[in-house]
Design an enzyme around this catalytic site. Structure first.
Site, PDB file in Angstrom:
ATOM      1  N   THR A 146      -0.747  -1.346  -0.763  1.00 26.49           N
ATOM      2  CA  THR A 146      -1.341  -0.039  -1.102  1.00 26.49           C
ATOM      3  C   THR A 146      -2.685  -0.324  -1.780  1.00 26.49           C
ATOM      4  OG1 THR A 146      -0.002   0.030  -3.127  1.00 26.49           O
ATOM      5  CG2 THR A 146       0.800   1.266  -1.230  1.00 26.49           C
ATOM      6  N   THR A 179       4.734   0.774  -7.459  1.00 25.69           N
ATOM      7  CA  THR A 179       5.896   0.217  -6.797  1.00 25.69           C
ATOM      8  C   THR A 179       5.764  -1.254  -6.432  1.00 25.69           C
ATOM      9  OG1 THR A 179       6.222   2.350  -5.791  1.00 25.69           O
ATOM     10  CG2 THR A 179       7.538   0.556  -4.937  1.00 25.69           C
ATOM     11  N   THR A 383      -1.434   7.965  -7.313  1.00 28.71           N
ATOM     12  CA  THR A 383      -0.474   6.998  -6.778  1.00 28.71           C
ATOM     13  C   THR A 383       0.913   7.487  -7.086  1.00 28.71           C
ATOM     14  OG1 THR A 383      -0.566   5.731  -8.828  1.00 28.71           O
ATOM     15  CG2 THR A 383      -1.933   4.956  -6.982  1.00 28.71           C
TER      16      THR A 383
END
Lengths: 383, 383
Positions: A146, A179, A383
C-alpha cells in the site's frame, strides 16, 4: 523468491483495479502439498475486519490450501455486504483451486469503512489463479503493497528445507494500522500443532515487539503454510529457530520502511524483575511522542525517557535508573551522567538502553521517530 | 487578577535570569490569611521532580502560606544537589515571609536533567518577595510560562467570595510533560479536608481529562490556597462547584495553547457500561496518533477511531458501534453511515462522539491534533 522459495508453493500478483493507482492489488499464495498445514496469528484489536473474522475460523482447523490477499481496501466495518465479499473471495479461490472455501485464508488492506468492489476482486482472483507460478513469490509481494515503498521478502535456508516469506506494512505496527500482512511458507514436514507453536514463538519475539506508532490495526495477519515437499521432518523448536530470523528480517524491513521515519530505534530495558516489566517499560518509551520527536531532532532527551518509564507499573527505584543513548550513559543512578553533547544521533539506527536495576530480565522493542513526514503521510491520505 | 482576585492574597513575578530568553521566571503567591489552608494534587508519574518530592510532604499537612514557582528548569533528575536547591528555595521564602519552610510549596518547570542555578533562583525569590502585591497575580502568571504563548488566568465570583487561578503548560498534558503548574486561590472559609476533597473533585473532571499528547510530566502540580478573608464559610461541594468552572476554563486555555495544535478535539464516549469504560475508550482515541494526524488533515477518518476503540477492554459489541464527527453519523451500527464528505473539520473545535450502546455512562476527554508544528516544537527544542 519470497513465499515460493520453499518447494511446493506457487504464487501470483495481479492488477484487479481496486487501487486508483492501477498498481497490482491481488495476490495469491497456494500450497501444492503434499501437506496442507496452516497456522496463523491475527490482530488483537477487538474491532476486526471481515477477512480476519473469516480467516480466524479457517485457521482454527490447522489446515489450509491458499492465502488470497488484496490491497486497495481493508473490508473493515463494511457490514454484511463486506463479509459476503470476503466469503465470495474464498469460494471463488477454492473453486479455482479445487479445494473447499474453508481451506482459504483471506487478507485485505487499505481504507477502513469503504466497500470493496467485489466484482473486480473476484476477477482479480481469476487472473491470479491463472498466473500462478513457482516463481510468483515476488509478484505476490508487490501486489500487497500500500504505502510501502519497497516489497519485503526474505528466505531462510536450512539443510534440505527452507522457509520463505513476504510482508507488507509501512510501519504503523503495534501490530498496527495500515495493516501488517505476512505470509510465510516452508517445505518442512511439520505437525499443525508444531507449526502453530513455532509461529507464535517467532512472532512473539519479532513482529509483536515492533511498535512504530502504538496504533493497532483491524486487519493484521501473519500466516504460515507448510507443504512438506522437502520430506524433512522438523519439530516446533527447529521450525521456530528458522522462522525467528525470517520474521526478524521482515520486521526489520517493515521498520526501515515505516511511513516518514528517519530513525529505527531499539529500546532495550535491562535489569528488569520480569520480562513483562521490561516489555512494559520499553513499550512505554516507544509510545512517547515527546521521546520520538526528540529522536527526530537528534536530541538525546533522557528526561523524556524517564518520564515514560515513570508511567509504568514495573518494579524499579527512580533514584537508581541508568539511561544510555548509543552507548553514552547520559543518566546514571537517576542523575546527570555523561554530557548529552557526546551523543551522535545522526545515523538511522539509535539504541536506547534503560537499566532498571531490579532483576535479571531484559527485552527490546523497536520503534521509529516521529517526523514531519509521518504527520504528512497520515494527515494527507486516508488509510 | 488571577490568583490575587480573592481577598487575602499577594503575588509577584520577576526575572531571575534562569531563562536564556531573559523573560520572567520566578513567581510567588502568598496567602495572608487569616486561614492558611492548602490542598494540592501532583503528577502520578513515579519519576518525580525534586520540587514535587518536597511539596508532597508539605501538602500532607493541609496547611501552607505560599507557593514559589520557577520556570527555566524542572529540577528533575538532578540528584541531592537538586533537592538541596528546592529545600533552600523553601527556606529562603519562609524566612522572607516569616513562616516555616514546611509551609512553602515549590514548583519548577523546564528541562529535565539540568541543575538549576540556585544562587540566581534564591536572588529571584528575594526579588519576588519584595515585589509582592495584591495586584501581582498577572505578573505571577507570566513568570511561569515556558513554551506558552499566552498567560492563562481565570476568576470565578460567588456571593461574597471568589476563586482565582493561574496555569502554565503548552499542552502536552496527561497531565504531562512541559509540565502543568496551576495555582488556585479562594477567600472562602473552608476546612482543609473540604478543600482537599473539592480540589480532587474539580481536577478529576477537568485537568485529568486533558490528554494533549499522552505524555505525563514529572513536575505537574495543582495547588489550592484558601485565605478565609471573605469570612464566608463553604463546604466541599460548594467549593467544588466553584472550582470546577475555574479549572475547566484554565484547562480549556491550556488546550487551546497546546504546542503546535490546530484543533481542540472533544472525544465523548456515550452508552458505556461504566464511567471507567467511557474514559478508557475516550483516552484510547485521544492517544491515537493516526486519529490525531487525520484531524490535522481535516479527515473524518472513523476507521482510526474504531481501531482505537478496539484496543480497549471496555464492554461493547463491535457490530453495533456508532461514531459521529461534528454531528455527522459517519458510522452507524458498526458499518458505513453518512458520507464522510458531509463532515467539515475546518473549525478549531472538533467533536467526536462514540456510542458504545452498552450502558448509561459517558465521559469526555479533550485532546489536540498531531501537527507538523507539534513535531517541530518537540524536536527542535529540548523541554
Amino acid at each position: 523468491m519470497s513465499t515460493t522459495a520453499p518447494a511446493g508453493f506457487r504464487a501470483a500478483g495481479v492488477t484487479a483495479g481496486l487501487k486508483p493507482s492501477g498498481r497490482p492489488d491481488v495476490a495469491l499464495v497456494v500450497n501444492d502439498g503434499p501437506l496442507d498445514v496452516l497456522a496463523a496469528v491475527f490482530t488483537s484489536n477487538r474491532c476486526k475486519a471481515n477477512p480476519v473474522l473469516w480467516s480466524e475460523v479457517v485457521a482454527r482447523t490447522g489446515r489450509g490450501r491458499a492465502v488470497v490477499l488484496n490491497s486497495g481496501g481493508a473490508n473493515c466495518y463494511t457490514g454484511p455486504q463486506g463479509f459476503a465479499a470476503t466469503h465470495r473471495t474464498a469460494e471463488r479461490t477454492a473453486e479455482l483451486l479445487g479445494c473447499g472455501a474453508g481451506e482459504v485464508l483471506v487478507c485485505s488492506t487499505g481504507l477502513i469503512g469503504e466497500q470493496l468492489d467485489a466484482e473486480r476482486l473476484l476477477a482479480g482472483v481469476d487472473a491470479a489463479a491463472g498466473a500462478l507460478s513457482a516463481e510468483g513469490g515476488d509478484d505476490a509481494a508487490v501486489a500487497v503493497m500500500t504505502t510501502d515503498t519497497v516489497p519485503k521478502t526474505s528466505v531462510v535456508e536450512r539443510d534440505g528445507w527452507s522457509c520463505g516469506g513476504m510482508a507488507k506494512g509501512a510501519g504503523m505496527l503495534a501490530p498496527a494500522l495500515a495493516t501488517m500482512l505476512v505470509v510465510l511458507t516452508t517445505d518442512a514436514v511439520v505437525e499443525p500443532a508444531d507449526a502453530d507453536a513455532a509461529l507464535r514463538a517467532a512472532t512473539a519475539a519479532t513482529f509483536d515487539r515492533l511498535d512504530s506508532d502504538g496504533c493497532q490495526s483491524t486487519n493484521d495477519t501473519v500466516a504460515l503454510l507448510a507443504s512438506g515437499a522437502s520430506g524433512v521432518r522438523v519439530g516446533a523448536e527447529e521450525l521456530a529457530a528458522a522462522l525467528r530470523p525470517l520474521c526478524a528480517d521482515l520486521a526489520s524491513q517493515l521498520l526501515s520502511d515505516a511511513e516518514g521515519s528517519e530513525h529505527d530505534v531499539a529500546i532495550t530495558v535491562r535489569g528488569a524483575a520480569s520480562e513483562a516489566d521490561a516489555l512494559e517499560v520499553a513499550r512505554s518509551v516507544a509510545r512517547s511522542n515527546l521521546f520520538k520527536a526528540a529522536v527526530f531532532g537528534r536530541d538525546p532527551n533522557w528526561g523524556r525517557v524517564m518520564a515514560a518509564v515513570g508511567t509504568t507499573s514495573a518494579a524499579f527505584d527512580p533514584a537508581v535508573l541508568d539511561v544510555s543513548f548509543n552507548g553514552v550513559a547520559v543518566c546514571r543512578d537517576g542523575a546527570v551522567g555523561e554530557p548529552r553533547s557526546l551523543v551522535d544521533l545522526s545515523a538511522r539506527d539509535v539504541e536506547v538502553v534503560v537499566d532498571l536495576k531490579a532483576g535479571p530480565e531484559e527485552a527490546t522493542v523497536w520503534t521509529n521517530d516521529l517526523t514531519h513526514a509521518y504527520v504528512h503521510e497520515n494527515s494527507a491520505y486516508s488509510t
